[in-house]
Motif scaffolding. Structure first.
Motif, PDB file in Angstrom:
ATOM      1  N   ARG A 265     -10.771  -5.927   1.383  1.00 26.87           N
ATOM      2  CA  ARG A 265      -9.402  -5.489   1.183  1.00 26.87           C
ATOM      3  C   ARG A 265      -9.148  -5.020  -0.246  1.00 26.87           C
ATOM      4  NH1 ARG A 265      -7.470  -8.938   4.844  1.00 26.87           N
ATOM      5  NH2 ARG A 265      -7.605 -10.668   3.388  1.00 26.87           N
ATOM      6  N   LYS A 434      -9.635  -0.891   2.572  1.00 27.63           N
ATOM      7  CA  LYS A 434      -8.863  -0.747   3.793  1.00 27.63           C
ATOM      8  C   LYS A 434      -7.508  -0.118   3.493  1.00 27.63           C
ATOM      9  CE  LYS A 434     -10.869  -4.424   6.603  1.00 27.63           C
ATOM     10  NZ  LYS A 434     -10.574  -5.592   7.461  1.00 27.63           N
ATOM     11  N   GLU A 436      -3.653   0.451   3.630  1.00 19.72           N
ATOM     12  CA  GLU A 436      -2.489  -0.399   3.822  1.00 19.72           C
ATOM     13  C   GLU A 436      -1.641   0.162   4.974  1.00 19.72           C
ATOM     14  OE1 GLU A 436      -3.536  -3.107   1.011  1.00 19.72           O
ATOM     15  OE2 GLU A 436      -1.798  -3.187   2.331  1.00 19.72           O
TER      16      GLU A 436
END
Length: 437
Positions: A265, A434, A436
């Motif tokens: 992330r 990744k 959002e």
């Protein structure tokens, strides 16, 4: 130590976390920084020298029966540590602070940008701040209690590295310290993985030691397990007929351990490997007739990783260099993997045994071995007794190997055993950030 974990909201998507290592901070007798240490290890470059060499008189001299140590050289604390911390820290804490800084830089992780309780610290230490305490006790005896530094109240303590790292970087997640002599560094890694699985996405972990001042030096000698060989290349040769003890050292490694999803992330640039399995056992009391607990630790760590013995491509051994301990470890390895069933190595022959620092430093070696497909040899090793039934990697050149899993072992004086299984990542670099939603 009791641990309280506060999970960062939204960090998990369900299921147990996969704990991966994304940052390495190494401070070793044969290299400062992970890549310099690794290059020296592959070259067979030793950091073991007479303790007084290099104009840094700490510890044993000619009047002592043991004169060799794996001493960190070229480290200037003032270049890495804020001046306000210098009066309140022992050498061991300065080494730990620098290694932690390097690990965070390597992971490209900035704690100030994380949620308040999302990062913690779990380290190991076996001897505390020896040099600081020795100096302050001398002042107490010769000048009186009013001259003793107020920082003595914590600078000596096993937990001081955890505390100073967390304070410096504002890490308010779970904290801990493990004390298990040589096994403690792997125990810290196992404890850190548990914290990640409980919901804390980022943990700084590992171990560093330094106790080579005169007080610490005589404590090492009192163990009765040190080699008295004065030639550095011949002093520490584990698993061989010539083994007569080990050489102590200082340093170690600090690692960044993360929940893989959290690392993805934040756009982590690389993943060195997964901490796939961990186990710890304790030896039965002497004279009980029961076997040592190392074999059980190995089998439990493999089971925890869901890994078969045949998947392990290399074992980074504890390698005590003490004949009866070498025999016990060799018996455990051959019992699990079969006679000569897996390559065994011991890079610590180049650094000395670093106690809580050795396990994490071996983990660094294992991760880089997985990355590069090579097994570092044990240089200057002599003949391995046939009864040991192990494939010790010897000679001047690393051994090429297609590696997917590695096993790291550590045994601490007093009966501690620890084992860690590391798994090579499928996609070690350039993991995408990744989007959002």
């Amino acid at each position: 130590m009791t641990q309280t974990t506060i999970a960062a909201p939204g960090e998990r998507t369900g299921g147990p976390a996969t704990a991966v290592i994304t940052g390495l901070g190494v401070i070793a007798p044969n290299g400062l920084g992970a890549e310099k240490f690794w290059a020296a290890t592959l070259r067979g470059e030793s950091g073991i020298r007479p303790l007084h060499a290099g104009g840094h008189p700490r510890g044993g001299g000619p009047r002592y029966p043991v004169t060799l140590a794996g001493q960190v050289r070229g480290f200037v604390a003032e270049e890495h540590i804020p001046s306000r911390l210098m009066p309140q820290t022992d050498r061991v804490t300065r080494l730990a602070l620098a290694a932690a800084e390097w690990a965070l830089e390597d992971a490209a992780l900035r704690p100030a940008e994380l949620p308040e309780y999302s990062m913690g610290v779990v380290t190991s230490n076996a001897s505390g701040g020896f040099e600081f305490t020795h100096r302050e006790i001398q002042k107490l005896w010769t000048q009186g209690p009013q001259t003793v530094s107020v920082y003595e109240s914590f600078a000596w303590f096993y937990a001081v590295n955890t505390g100073q790292i967390s304070i410096r970087h504002g890490m308010r997640g779970p904290g801990g310290v493990l004390v298990a002599e040589q096994a403690g560094g792997l125990d810290a890694l196992g404890h850190a993985r548990r914290a990640v699985r409980r919901g804390t996405p980022h943990i700084v972990t590992g171990g560093v030691e330094s106790s080579l001042d005169p007080w610490g030096w005589v404590s090492h000698i009192a163990s009765g397990r040190l080699s008295r060989e004065p030639v550095p290349e011949l002093a520490y040769r584990p698993f061989t007929r010539e083994a007569d003890g080990y050489v102590p050292g200082e340093g170690g490694a600090i690692l960044v351990l993360e929940d893989r999803e959290a690392a993805l992330r934040r756009g982590a640039a690389k993943v060195y490997g997964e901490v796939a399995g961990y186990a710890a056992t304790f030896d039965p009391r002497p004279g009980s007739g029961r076997p040592p607990g190392l074999e059980q630790a190995i089998r439990k760590a493999l089971a925890d990783a869901g890994t078969e013995p045949g998947e392990i491509g290399v074992v980074f051994a504890d390698a005590a260099g003490v004949p009866f301990l070498d025999r016990e470890e060799a018996a455990a390895i051959s019992a699990v993997f079969g006679p000569g069933g897996v390559p065994v190595t011991a890079p610590k022959a180049l650094t000395g045994r670093l106690y809580a620092g050795s396990g994490p430093l071996d983990v660094v070696c294992a991760l880089l071995a997985l990355r590069d497909g090579v097994i570092p040899p044990v240089p200057h090793a002599g003949e391995v007794p046939a009864a040991y039934r192990i494939d010790l990697v010897r000679g001047a050149e690393p051994r090429s190997a297609a590696l997917t899993h590695a096993l790291v072992l550590a045994r601490g004086k007093g009966g501690f055993n620890a084992a860690v299984v590391l798994r090579k990542p499928e996609h070690p670099e350039a993991v995408p950030r990744k989007e959002e939603k």
